[in-house]
Enzyme design. Structure first.
Site, short mmCIF file in Angstrom:
data_model
loop_
_atom_site.label_atom_id
_atom_site.label_comp_id
_atom_site.label_asym_id
_atom_site.label_seq_id
_atom_site.Cartn_x
_atom_site.Cartn_y
_atom_site.Cartn_z
N HIS A 231 -74.19 17.84 21.16
CA HIS A 231 -74.21 16.81 22.21
C HIS A 231 -75.57 16.64 22.85
CE1 HIS A 231 -70.18 18.81 22.06
NE2 HIS A 231 -69.86 17.56 21.78
N CYS B 34 -77.17 16.08 17.52
CA CYS B 34 -76.97 15.04 16.51
C CYS B 34 -78.16 14.09 16.51
CB CYS B 34 -75.69 14.27 16.84
SG CYS B 34 -75.47 12.81 15.79
N HIS C 139 -69.57 14.41 30.82
CA HIS C 139 -69.58 14.74 29.39
C HIS C 139 -70.94 15.33 29.03
CE1 HIS C 139 -69.61 14.23 25.00
NE2 HIS C 139 -68.29 14.25 25.08
N GLU D 183 -72.82 15.12 26.47
CA GLU D 183 -73.81 14.18 25.92
C GLU D 183 -74.46 13.36 27.03
OE1 GLU D 183 -74.08 10.13 23.31
OE2 GLU D 183 -72.43 11.49 22.79
N CYS E 201 -72.06 5.53 17.48
CA CYS E 201 -72.39 5.99 16.14
C CYS E 201 -71.46 5.39 15.09
CB CYS E 201 -72.41 7.52 16.09
SG CYS E 201 -70.90 8.29 15.53
N SER F 191 -62.59 16.27 23.62
CA SER F 191 -63.36 15.49 22.65
C SER F 191 -63.31 14.01 23.01
CB SER F 191 -62.79 15.70 21.24
OG SER F 191 -63.26 14.72 20.35
N SER F 192 -64.46 13.46 23.36
CA SER F 192 -64.52 12.05 23.77
C SER F 192 -64.04 11.11 22.67
CB SER F 192 -65.96 11.70 24.17
OG SER F 192 -66.07 10.31 24.43
N ASN F 193 -64.56 11.28 21.46
CA ASN F 193 -64.21 10.33 20.39
C ASN F 193 -62.73 10.44 20.01
OD1 ASN F 193 -63.96 11.61 17.43
ND2 ASN F 193 -65.41 12.85 18.60
N SER G 170 -64.86 15.76 15.29
CA SER G 170 -65.17 17.19 15.32
C SER G 170 -64.00 18.06 14.84
CB SER G 170 -65.60 17.61 16.74
OG SER G 170 -64.76 17.05 17.71
#
Length: 328
Positions: free
Chosen positions: A88, A110, A138, A140, A208, A236-238, A279
């Site tokens: 992150h 990343c 978060h 990131e 992304c 996990s955000s995504n 992830s």
């Protein structure tokens, strides 16, 4: 939960697997970095990872069993050890703290997050006030905000835009977190552009490729099935965005493993969709399939919307070693 009063052993269901699902290139790279470091520094240095390497419980627990120590602050790492930054990313102040210590630092950020970091730095250097579209708290977002000393405005939703205080509407720019909902972010960007016509920014390009692909596939999957299980951790955000998207169309559940599945939910279900956040390892998907097969007749099919071929190289300090060793 799954061993309740369910009695549908002869029930037939179609299980549709979303493709692509699971690991993105950035997550694969981060995990590979940790595993290479474990082998490379075996018995010579302790391996610390600052924060969870990726937001997945299974991965973190697996790496702990391999000797990795996860920490929340740089000063928790012992001198002479290895410190790995999570996928992150981290702030500049954290990097400066680590440089003052006797640590071998490996950056598993990343590359697509690093790209956003560079955008923030360039905008700041050119005198722009920076807006970051993302989720407060978060990892990131914390890392991206920490790239510059000038305050960054965080916009989480449309209402936040009404509260923005800016210095100069002609010197305003935005970037985004990489794991946001494409649809929600587009609405926020559109409102920003309407309010500040001269604002600069990357449109949706900061989100992304893997996030976009998984969202596109999950939306289609949810239209085809009666229920969707998304493998992924609650932080996990995504993965959360995938659950939200699927829930627009059908029942959707974000689960860490098959153990969280309540079979009673499946009494009137004939089509089950399965996907996984960026992830989440595919072994978790396989475990769900195996679990369902124990309780019903399963017909498997794939929903492939797009093929992915993106890969990222590991840092130079581990690259040479990688040629001699293939991680587990």
């Amino acid at each position: 939960m799954h061993n309740a009063i369910y009695t549908g052993l002869q029930k037939e269901v179609e299980v549709i697997l979303a493709t692509p699902r699971g690991f993105c290139a950035g997550v694969s790279r981060a995990i590979e970095i940790v595993k290479l470091a474990i082998e490379y520094y075996k018995d010579t240095k302790t391996i610390y990872v600052l924060h969870e390497i990726v937001h997945n419980k299974y991965i973190v627990e697996t790496l702990k069993t391999m000797g990795v120590i996860f920490i929340d602050k740089v000063d928790q790492a012992q001198d002479g050890s290895v410190l790995i930054y999570s996928a992150h990313g981290v702030s500049k102040s954290i990097k400066q703290l680590a440089e003052l210590r006797d640590l071998e630092v490996i950056d598993a950020t990343c590359p697509l997050v690093n790209k956003v970091h560079k955008e923030v730095q360039l905008y700041d250097k050119s005198g722009y006030q920076v807006i970051l579209i993302g989720h407060k708290g978060h990892r990131e977002v914390e890392g991206t905000v920490g790239q510059i000393s000038t305050p960054v405005i965080i916009v989480q939703n449309l209402n936040d835009i009404d509260k923005i205080e800016i210095f100069d509407p002609d010197k305003l720019a935005y970037v985004t977190q990489t794991t946001l909902s494409v649809d929600d972010t587009k609405v926020i960007i559109d409102k920003l552009k309407k309010k500040f016509p001269n604002i600069k920014g990357p449109d949706l390009k900061d989100i992304c490729y893997a996030t976009q692909n998984r969202q596109t596939t999950t939306k289609r999957l949810a239209e085809l099935v009666d229920i969707v299980f998304i493998l992924g951790s609650k932080n996990s955000s995504n993965s959360n965005r995938l659950k939200e998207l699927a829930a627009i169309q059908t029942q959707a559940f974000l689960i860490d493993s098959y153990k969280e599945i309540d079979l009673n939910l499946l009494n009137d279900i004939t089509k089950i969709g399965i996907t996984a956040g960026a992830s989440a390892p595919d072994i978790l998907v396989q475990q769900v399939i195996d679990f369902l097969k124990q309780h019903m007749k399963v017909k498997l099919s794939d929903l492939e919307i797009v093929q992915e071929s993106v890969t990222f190289n590991v840092p130079r300090q581990l690259r040479q070693y990688k040629e001699q060793y293939n991680p587990i």
